[in-house]
Scaffold this motif. Structure first.
Motif, mmCIF file in Angstrom:
data_model
loop_
_atom_site.group_PDB
_atom_site.id
_atom_site.type_symbol
_atom_site.label_atom_id
_atom_site.label_comp_id
_atom_site.label_asym_id
_atom_site.label_seq_id
_atom_site.Cartn_x
_atom_site.Cartn_y
_atom_site.Cartn_z
ATOM 1 N N SER A 95 7.483 45.395 68.664
ATOM 2 C CA SER A 95 8.159 44.268 68.820
ATOM 3 C C SER A 95 7.580 42.976 69.298
ATOM 4 C CB SER A 95 9.364 44.193 69.552
ATOM 5 O OG SER A 95 9.386 44.265 70.873
ATOM 6 N N ILE A 96 7.778 41.816 68.469
ATOM 7 C CA ILE A 96 7.143 40.385 68.973
ATOM 8 C C ILE A 96 8.134 39.566 68.930
ATOM 9 C CG2 ILE A 96 5.353 38.962 68.354
ATOM 10 C CD1 ILE A 96 4.094 41.056 66.683
ATOM 11 N N THR A 97 8.333 38.775 70.026
ATOM 12 C CA THR A 97 9.049 37.390 70.241
ATOM 13 C C THR A 97 8.201 36.359 70.869
ATOM 14 O OG1 THR A 97 11.107 36.572 70.512
ATOM 15 C CG2 THR A 97 10.455 38.297 72.311
ATOM 16 N N GLY A 98 8.103 35.284 70.561
ATOM 17 C CA GLY A 98 7.390 34.222 71.223
ATOM 18 C C GLY A 98 7.545 32.732 70.771
ATOM 19 N N ILE A 99 6.687 31.909 71.369
ATOM 20 C CA ILE A 99 6.632 30.492 70.960
ATOM 21 C C ILE A 99 5.320 30.248 70.380
ATOM 22 C CG2 ILE A 99 6.706 28.055 71.726
ATOM 23 C CD1 ILE A 99 9.481 29.697 72.463
ATOM 24 N N ALA A 100 5.280 30.207 69.114
ATOM 25 C CA ALA A 100 4.079 30.080 68.223
ATOM 26 C C ALA A 100 3.627 28.747 68.499
ATOM 27 C CB ALA A 100 4.099 30.633 66.910
ATOM 28 N N GLY A 101 4.592 27.718 68.479
ATOM 29 C CA GLY A 101 4.267 26.146 68.532
ATOM 30 C C GLY A 101 4.442 25.639 67.068
ATOM 31 N N ARG A 112 3.509 31.499 74.690
ATOM 32 C CA ARG A 112 3.970 32.587 75.160
ATOM 33 C C ARG A 112 4.681 33.699 74.071
ATOM 34 N NH1 ARG A 112 7.681 31.492 80.106
ATOM 35 N NH2 ARG A 112 5.680 31.151 80.976
ATOM 36 N N VAL A 113 3.954 34.921 74.155
ATOM 37 C CA VAL A 113 4.800 36.052 73.389
ATOM 38 C C VAL A 113 5.005 37.247 74.248
ATOM 39 C CG1 VAL A 113 4.172 37.285 71.288
ATOM 40 C CG2 VAL A 113 3.274 34.936 71.664
ATOM 41 N N CYS A 114 6.118 37.940 73.986
ATOM 42 C CA CYS A 114 6.600 39.043 74.508
ATOM 43 C C CYS A 114 6.402 40.188 73.326
ATOM 44 C CB CYS A 114 7.733 38.655 75.151
ATOM 45 S SG CYS A 114 7.993 37.501 76.290
ATOM 46 N N PHE A 115 6.175 41.316 74.018
ATOM 47 C CA PHE A 115 5.713 42.422 72.996
ATOM 48 C C PHE A 115 6.428 43.690 73.774
ATOM 49 C CE2 PHE A 115 2.151 39.743 72.699
ATOM 50 C CZ PHE A 115 1.802 39.867 71.288
ATOM 51 N N GLY A 116 7.049 44.561 72.661
ATOM 52 C CA GLY A 116 7.636 45.920 73.325
ATOM 53 C C GLY A 116 6.975 46.855 72.297
ATOM 54 N N LEU A 117 6.949 48.229 72.913
ATOM 55 C CA LEU A 117 6.375 49.178 72.132
ATOM 56 C C LEU A 117 7.366 50.320 72.532
ATOM 57 C CD1 LEU A 117 3.889 50.419 70.806
ATOM 58 C CD2 LEU A 117 2.918 51.248 72.887
ATOM 59 N N ALA A 118 7.922 50.815 71.575
ATOM 60 C CA ALA A 118 9.017 51.715 71.776
ATOM 61 C C ALA A 118 8.701 53.306 71.080
ATOM 62 C CB ALA A 118 10.236 51.466 71.509
#
Length: 158
Positions: A95-101, A112-118
């Motif tokens: 998953s990816i959620t962030g501020i690309a600008g 700033r980009v947050c990542f998840g790996l499940a």
């Protein structure tokens, strides 16, 4: 640098399927993977959940989580990745959620980009990368590469 074809080959050998839950990249991870001929035996599905409502409705992200910490957070990235795993037939999700600008704020800066790996039967991994104000296209491209690297990491764990 991990390429999509390499990831597909690794997952194919493991018999695994991939899903992605993307916000700021808008489906670019799935596009990178499906640009490779024959990817359909590995790519299960993608969720483009750009809005908060889509995150809640499609992935089961809790409204309380978004309200408490905001959509750009490791908590939301975790819930996105876990929701993608729950609502797909994938073995691994990113998953990816962030501020690309452009834009951002003092508390949530551009880049700033947050990542998840499940993964099935494994703890969910999350992390935040501060790419900085590289411009929208560069933040998104770097985010796609980071997601591919995380998918490689998941295969390397096995």
């Amino acid at each position: 640098m991990t390429g999509p074809a390499d990831i597909l080959d690794r997952y194919r050998a493991l018999g695994w399927r991939i899903a992605a839950a993307e916000s700021c990249t808008g489906g670019m991870v799935m596009a990178a993977l499906t640009d490779v001929p024959g990817s359909s035996d590995v790519v299960e599905r993608g969720f483009v959940t750009y809005s908060n409502a889509a995150k809640v409705e499609m992935l089961g992200v809790k409204e309380q989580t978004i309200y408490a910490v905001g959509a750009v957070s490791e908590e939301v990235a975790r819930e996105m990745a876990e929701g993608a795993l729950e609502f797909s037939n994938a073995d691994v999700t990113v998953s990816i959620t962030g501020i690309a600008g452009p834009g951002g704020s003092e508390h949530k800066p551009e880049g700033r980009v947050c990542f998840g790996l499940a993964m099935n039967n494994k703890p969910t991994h999350t992390e935040t990368v501060e790419f900085g104000p590289l411009g929208r296209a560069n933040v998104r491209a770097n985010s796609v590469q980071k997601a591919l690297d995380l998918l490689k990491y998941a295969a390397d764990m096995m």
